[in-house]
Design a protein around this motif. Structure first.
Motif, short mmCIF file in Angstrom:
data_model
loop_
_atom_site.label_atom_id
_atom_site.label_comp_id
_atom_site.label_asym_id
_atom_site.label_seq_id
_atom_site.Cartn_x
_atom_site.Cartn_y
_atom_site.Cartn_z
N VAL A 36 61.87 -22.81 67.51
CA VAL A 36 61.44 -21.56 66.74
C VAL A 36 62.09 -21.47 65.47
N ARG A 37 63.44 -21.40 65.59
CA ARG A 37 64.16 -21.24 64.43
C ARG A 37 64.37 -22.24 63.53
N GLU A 38 64.00 -23.39 63.68
CA GLU A 38 63.94 -24.52 62.88
C GLU A 38 62.46 -24.31 61.87
N GLU A 39 61.46 -23.88 62.72
CA GLU A 39 60.36 -23.50 62.17
C GLU A 39 60.31 -22.10 61.36
N VAL A 40 60.99 -21.36 61.84
CA VAL A 40 61.16 -20.15 60.90
C VAL A 40 62.16 -20.44 59.59
N LEU A 41 63.07 -21.19 59.75
CA LEU A 41 63.91 -21.77 58.53
C LEU A 41 63.05 -22.52 57.48
N GLU A 42 62.37 -23.29 57.77
CA GLU A 42 61.24 -24.10 57.03
C GLU A 42 60.30 -22.72 56.20
N ILE B 197 53.92 -18.41 61.87
CA ILE B 197 55.12 -17.93 62.25
C ILE B 197 54.94 -16.53 62.82
N LYS B 198 53.91 -15.79 62.78
CA LYS B 198 53.82 -14.56 63.48
C LYS B 198 53.65 -15.05 64.90
N ARG B 199 52.97 -16.15 65.31
CA ARG B 199 52.47 -16.50 66.52
C ARG B 199 53.79 -17.07 67.28
N ALA B 200 54.71 -17.65 66.44
CA ALA B 200 55.83 -18.23 66.84
C ALA B 200 56.86 -17.45 67.23
N VAL B 201 57.14 -16.16 66.55
CA VAL B 201 58.21 -15.16 66.92
C VAL B 201 57.69 -13.82 67.87
N LYS B 202 56.28 -14.04 68.30
CA LYS B 202 55.82 -12.87 68.93
C LYS B 202 56.67 -12.64 70.26
N SER C 131 55.94 -24.54 40.11
CA SER C 131 54.98 -23.84 40.80
C SER C 131 55.27 -23.30 42.18
N GLY C 132 54.87 -22.49 42.67
CA GLY C 132 54.92 -21.89 44.33
C GLY C 132 53.80 -21.64 44.73
N ASP C 133 53.83 -21.71 46.17
CA ASP C 133 52.57 -21.48 46.96
C ASP C 133 52.96 -20.67 48.11
N LEU C 134 52.14 -19.49 48.54
CA LEU C 134 52.06 -18.91 49.63
C LEU C 134 50.82 -19.26 50.64
N ASN C 135 50.92 -19.63 51.70
CA ASN C 135 50.00 -20.25 52.62
C ASN C 135 49.70 -18.76 53.75
N LYS C 136 48.53 -18.32 53.66
CA LYS C 136 48.18 -17.44 54.81
C LYS C 136 48.36 -18.00 56.01
N GLU C 137 47.95 -19.02 56.32
CA GLU C 137 47.98 -19.86 57.66
C GLU C 137 49.38 -20.01 58.02
N LEU D 120 60.10 -8.02 62.31
CA LEU D 120 59.62 -9.48 61.57
C LEU D 120 58.20 -9.53 61.81
N SER D 121 57.74 -9.30 62.98
CA SER D 121 56.16 -9.26 63.30
C SER D 121 55.56 -8.69 62.46
N ARG D 122 55.99 -7.32 62.43
CA ARG D 122 55.17 -6.19 61.36
C ARG D 122 55.22 -6.52 60.08
N ARG D 123 56.45 -7.01 59.52
CA ARG D 123 56.59 -7.58 58.26
C ARG D 123 55.65 -8.74 57.79
N LEU D 124 55.46 -9.68 58.73
CA LEU D 124 54.58 -10.61 58.62
C LEU D 124 53.00 -10.17 58.63
N GLU D 125 52.75 -9.21 59.41
CA GLU D 125 51.31 -8.81 59.37
C GLU D 125 51.29 -7.88 58.21
N SER D 126 52.08 -7.38 57.58
CA SER D 126 51.76 -6.77 56.50
C SER D 126 51.52 -7.77 55.15
#
Length: 803
Positions: free
Chosen positions: A487-493, A419-424, A408-414, A430-436
Motif C-alpha cells: 500500500v505504501r509503495e502504491e501511495v508513493l507512486e 488510492i482511496k480504496r487502498a488506504v480505507k 505537462s502534468g496529468d491528474l487522473n480521477k480513477e 487522507l481518505s477525506r482529502r482524497l474524496e475532496s
C-alpha cells in the motif's frame, strides 16, 4: 595559485555521507526543498533583532603543511611553486549575536521530531563549517551551534545545541579539508594532463567538403555563448563536427565539460565512439554514458531500500572508495565499466554513475538529465550555479514532443479513487482529502459531459488545486509514518504523480492550456504545455552554449521557435556531401493516403507502385505507411495481386518484442537472405522504430518508399496545438500537422544513403508532395526530384540503376 570553489553543503555531503540508499525517505529531501524556504523565512522573522539571517560566509583554505615541502623542492625557482587553494562558501541560515555567538542551521522535515534524539551528522557538519569560518574570521575562542528542525506538516520545532571551542573546530575542519584535498589534487592533476592533450589534438580525419566551416560555426557559437540550430544532413559528420570544437573550447577554459544529450541509445554509442577515436589519437578525456536506472539495476525488481537491495545497503559507506579507484584507473566509463566497479564494491551502479559524472569531461545521456524537472542533475544545474557546460543536443527534432511531455502534468480521477480504496481504514484524514479531490474532479467532468465534445478547456481550476495541495500534505504525513508495504509503495507512486502535477501548475503561463478529457472510463485533467520553448530555454541558460542539431531540423525557424531560440541565436544549413547522382528521388502521381480517398482501388494502386519499384532492381527495401491499419490494407492488396514470388516480405506489427525487432533488422544485413535474383521488402510504419535511428549501410537498404505525407492523426491535443498557433499567427495547421508529419518523412527517407559509397532510391507516394506547401519544405539536396506515374516509374528506375 589555482583555486577551487565548493559550497559547504556540497563538501560535507560528499565527504561525510554514510549508510544506505533508501527511497522510502528520499521524498523528505524533495519536499524540504519545496516547502523549506517558506518555513525558513517564518522562523527567521520570529527570532528577534539580534538574529541575522542568510549570512554569506566564505573561507579560502590552503594546506600549510605542503608549503615548506614545495618551497624545498622548488628552491632553484620559487616562482614554480604550484599550490591549489579551496574556497568554501555558503550562507548560514542565522547568526545570533549574544554573549556567545550562535550559528543557527534550519532544516525542514516530515519526520516525527519527538523521535529525533540527535541531529543528522551531515546537517551538523554543515553548521560546524559555518561555525569554524565565522569564529576564525572574528577571533572567537568558542561558538555555539544550534540545529533547528521544523516539521513541515505541523510546524513543530525541535532544537539541538552544542558549544565548541575554536581549537576543536579548527582541528575538525583541517581533517575534513585534508580528506578533500586528495580529490582536489586528483582533479587538478587530471586537468593539467587533459588540457595539454587537447592543445595538441587535431581533427582525426581529413575534412570533408564544408566540414571545417561547420566546426568553425560550432566553435564560434560556444565562444559567443549562444545557441546554434544546425540542420546537418547525413554524411556531414555532425557528431565529430560538434564534439571536436567543444573539446577544444574546454581545453581553452571556455567550459568545464560537455553534455551530449540525445533521445536514443544508438546515438549515445556514436558519441562515445567519437570520443574514443580521439583518445586513440592522444586525447585524455573522461567520459561517461548514463544508463537509465531500470536498465542498469542489478536486481530483478528495482526496490531502492536496504531491506530489499544489498547494493543499497551501506552504499554510501563504500562509494567514495569505488569512485577514487575508478577515476584513477579508467577514462571511458561505459555501462560495462560502471557495472564492473559497482559489483567490485557492492554498490548501486546507477547512483555510482551519477557521482562519477561530477568528475567527467563528457557526459553522454538522455535529454531528461538536463530538461526533465524531476530527473535533471541538480548537482550541475541547481539554482545559483554558474554555467559551466556545453550542451550538444542531438536529434533535436525529437525535443519538441519530449519537451511537451516533460512539462505537462496529468491528474487522473480513477487514480484518486484507487488510492482511496487502498488506504480505507488506515488514515481517515487522507481518505477525506482524497474524496475532496474526487468531488472537484467530478465538477470538472460534469462540465466536459455538458460540452458534448471530446475535450473541455478550463480557465480556472484553483478550487481543484487547493484540494490537491491539502491532499499532498497529508500524503507526506502518511508516507513518513507508514511502514514498508505494498500500500505504501502504491501511495508513493501516487504522491509523485501529485507532486509533478502541482509543480507543473506553478510553471504555467500563457504557453499552457488546461483541459479535461476521457480515456475510456477515466477522466483526466491535463496541464498541457503547448509551446515548450520557454521551459527548454530556461534549462539551456544553465549552460555556456547549446548546439541543437539533426539531419531533419526543417524548417529551422519552426524548430528554433519551439526549442527556445531567439533572434540573436544562430542557424546553419550544412551542405550535404553526398553525390546527388547516387540517390534517385521520385514523386508519384495518382495515389494518396487522404482519408476521403482510402478505397480498395487506392490500396491496389499503391501496391502496384511498390511492386514496380522493387521489381526494377533486386535488393532490400522498406516501405513506410501512416498506420498499421493502412499497412495491413496495402499488404493484403499486394499479396492478393502479386503473392511473394521472388520478393520476400517482412511485416512490422504493433506488439514486436525487442528480440523480434532485432531479428527484423538482422534480415536486412543477412548475406544469405537475398541474391541477385530476389529482393527483401519490409512493410513498416512511418514514425515507428524502423523509420528513425537505424543505420543500414551499403546494400543493407537500397530503397525507402514513403506512403503518405506523415500527417499525424486528428486528436484532442493536435487540435489544441492547431488552435493555439492559429490564434498567434494563423499557422496552426503547419505547427500541428504538416511540419511534424514531414519530419517523419525526412527521417524515413534518411534511412537510405548512409555513406558516400551507398546508392539508393527514395519514392514519395502521395500526390500532395507536389503541392507548394510541401515542396517548400524539401531539403536543398532534393532539387533533382522527378515526377512519375505508374506507367513511367519503371523506365525512370531502369535509367537510374543502369546509369
Amino acid at each position: 595559485m589555482r583555486n577551487v570553489q565548493i559550497s559547504v553543503r556540497a563538501l560535507v555531503e560528499f565527504l561525510l555521507r554514510e549508510g544506505d540508499i533508501d527511497n522510502r525517505i528520499a521524498h523528505d529531501a524533495v519536499t524540504a526543498m519545496q516547502e523549506g524556504g517558506r518555513l525558513h523565512r517564518k522562523i527567521q522573522r520570529s527570532m528577534g533583532g539580534n538574529y541575522r539571517s542568510e549570512v554569506p560566509l566564505s573561507y579560502t583554505y590552503i594546506d600549510n603543511s605542503r608549503i615548506s615541502d614545495m618551497i624545498e623542492t622548488s628552491a632553484d625557482n620559487p616562482l614554480n611553486i604550484d599550490m591549489t587553494s579551496v574556497t568554501v562558501d555558503g550562507r548560514a541560515d542565522g547568526i545570533i549575536d549574544d554573549e556567545i555567538t550562535i550559528i543557527d542551521e534550519i532544516k525542514g522535515t516530515y519526520r516525527h521530531l519527538d523521535k529525533m534524539e540527535y541531529p543528522d551528522p551531515v546537517h551538523l557538519a554543515q553548521a560546524k563549517c559555518y561555525a569554524f569560518i565565522y569564529a576564525k574570521q572574528n577571533g572567537l575562542l568558542n561558538i555555539e551551534v544550534q540545529m533547528t528542525y521544523v516539521n513541515m506538516d505541523t510546524e513543530e520545532i525541535k532544537r539541538f545545541n552544542h558549544t565548541y571551542f575554536f581549537a576543536e573546530l579548527e582541528q575538525w575542519f583541517e581533517s575534513l579539508m585534508k580528506e578533500y584535498m586528495k580529490w582536489v589534487d586528483m582533479e587538478q592533476d587530471w586537468k593539467i594532463k587533459r588540457d595539454a592533450s587537447i592543445k595538441s589534438a587535431s581533427f582525426p580525419y581529413d575534412y570533408r567538403e564544408g566540414q571545417k566551416e561547420l566546426v568553425t560555426h560550432v566553435y564560434h557559437t560556444i565562444v559567443h555563448t549562444k545557441k546554434l540550430f544546425l540542420e546537418a544532413p547525413t554524411g556531414v559528420g555532425k557528431t565529430i563536427a560538434t564534439v571536436f570544437p567543444s573539446v577544444k573550447a574546454i581545453g581553452e577554459g571556455k567550459a568545464q565539460r560537455m553534455f551530449y544529450l540525445t533521445a536514443k541509445t544508438i546515438t549515445r554509442t556514436v558519441a562515445s565512439d567519437t570520443i574514443e577515436l580521439m583518445r586513440k589519437n592522444g586525447l585524455r578525456f573522461k567520459s561517461i554514458i548514463l544508463t537509465a536506472k531500470d536498465k542498469i539495476c542489478f536486481m530483478e525488481e528495482r526496490i531502492c531500500n536496504p531491506d530489499a537491495c544489498p547494493y543499497a545497503k551501506g552504499h554510501f559507506d563504500r562509494v567514495n572508495d569505488a569512485m577514487f579507484d575508478l577515476l584513477t584507473n579508467e577514462e571511458d566509463y561505459d555501462r560495462e565499466t560502471i557495472e564492473e566497479y559497482a559489483l567490485k564494491y557492492s554498490i548501486c551502479p546507477f547512483e555510482f554513475a551519477l557521482d562519477i559524472s561530477l568528475f567527467c569531461d563528457a557526459i553522454i545521456c538522455d535529454y531528461n538529465y538536463l530538461f526533465d524537472p524531476h530527473v535533471s542533475l541538480k548537482r550541475f544545474f541547481a539554482d545559483g550555479k554558474q554555467p559551466e557546460s556545453i550542451f550538444l543536443i542531438d536529434e533535436a527534432h525529437n525535443l519538441v514532443d519530449r519537451g511537451r511531455n516533460m512539462y505537462s502534468g496529468d491528474l487522473n480521477k480513477e487514480h484518486i479513487l484507487k488510492i482511496k480504496r487502498a488506504v480505507k481504514g488506515m488514515d481517515a484524514t487522507l481518505s477525506r482529502r482524497l474524496e475532496s479531490c474526487n468531488k472537484e474532479m467530478l465538477k470538472l467532468r460534469k462540465e466536459l459531459d455538458e460540452s458534448q465534445n471530446g475535450y473541455k478547456t478550463f480557465n480556472d481550476i484553483s478550487s481543484l488545486i487547493r484540494s490537491v495541495e491539502r491532499l499532498y500534505d497529508r500524503l507526506m504525513h502518511f508516507l513518513e509514518n507508514e511502514q514498508p508495504s505494498p500500500v505504501r509503495e502504491e501511495v508513493l507512486e501516487f504522491y509523485f504523480e501529485i507532486s509533478h502535477f502541482l509543480y507543473i501548475y506553478e510553471l504555467m503561463d500563457d504557453k499552457y492550456i488546461i483541459y479535461g478529457s476521457r480515456n475510456r472510463d477515466e477522466f483526466i485533467v491535463r496541464l498541457f504545455c503547448v509551446d515548450p520553448s520557454g521551459n527548454l530555454s530556461e534549462c539551456m541558460r544553465k549552460g555556456v552554449s547549446s548546439i541543437l542539431f539533426s539531419a531533419t531540423l526543417l524548417p529551422i525557424q519552426y524548430y528554433k521557435s519551439l526549442l527556445g531560440g531567439d533572434e540573436t541565436d544562430y542557424e546553419v544549413y550544412a551542405r550535404s556531401t553526398f553525390d546527388p547522382d547516387k540517390r534517385g528521388l521520385y514523386l508519384a502521381d495518382g495515389v494518396t493516403t487522404r482519408y476521403t480517398e482510402r478505397t480498395k482501388a487506392q490500396y491496389e494502386k499503391i501496391a502496384g507502385y511498390i511492386h514496380e519499384i522493387v521489381s526494377a532492381h533486386f535488393g532490400r527495401y522498406m516501405v513506410f505507411f501512416p498506420s498499421y491499419s493502412f499497412l495491413d490494407n496495402v499488404f493484403n492488396a499486394y499479396i492478393d495481386r502479386y503473392g511473394e514470388s521472388d520478393i520476400r516480405l517482412l511485416i512490422q506489427n504493433d506488439r514486436m518484442s525487442e528480440e523480434e525487432r532485432e531479428d527484423f533488422l538482422a534480415r536486412f544485413s543477412a548475406s544469405d537472405d537475398i541474391d541477385e535474383t530476389s529482393s527483401l521488402l519490409g512493410f513498416c510504419v512511418l514514425g515507428g522504430i524502423f523509420s528513425e535511428g537505424i543505420d543500414l549501410q551499403g546494400d543493407s537498404l537500397i530503397g525507402s518508399i514513403i506512403v503518405g505525407t506523415g500527417i499525424p492523426m486528428v486528436c484532442d491535443e493536435n487540435e489544441l496545438i492547431k488552435k493555439y498557433f492559429d490564434d498567434i499567427d494563423g499557422e496552426g495547421m503547419k505547427y500541428a500537422y504538416i511540419y511534424p508529419g514531414f519530419n517523419k518523412v525526412l527521417q524515413a527517407a534518411g534511412r537510405v544513403i548512409r555513406t558516400h559509397e551507398d546508392t539508393g532510391i527514395v519514392a514519395l507516394l502521395d500526390y500532395r508532395f507536389g503541392y507548394g506547401s510541401y515542396k517548400e519544405l524539401f531539403p536543398r539536396e532534393w532539387h533533382n526530384i522527378k515526377r512519375v506515374n505508374i506507367d513511367t516509374i519503371s523506365r525512370e528506375l531502369d535509367m537510374f540503376w543502369n546509369a
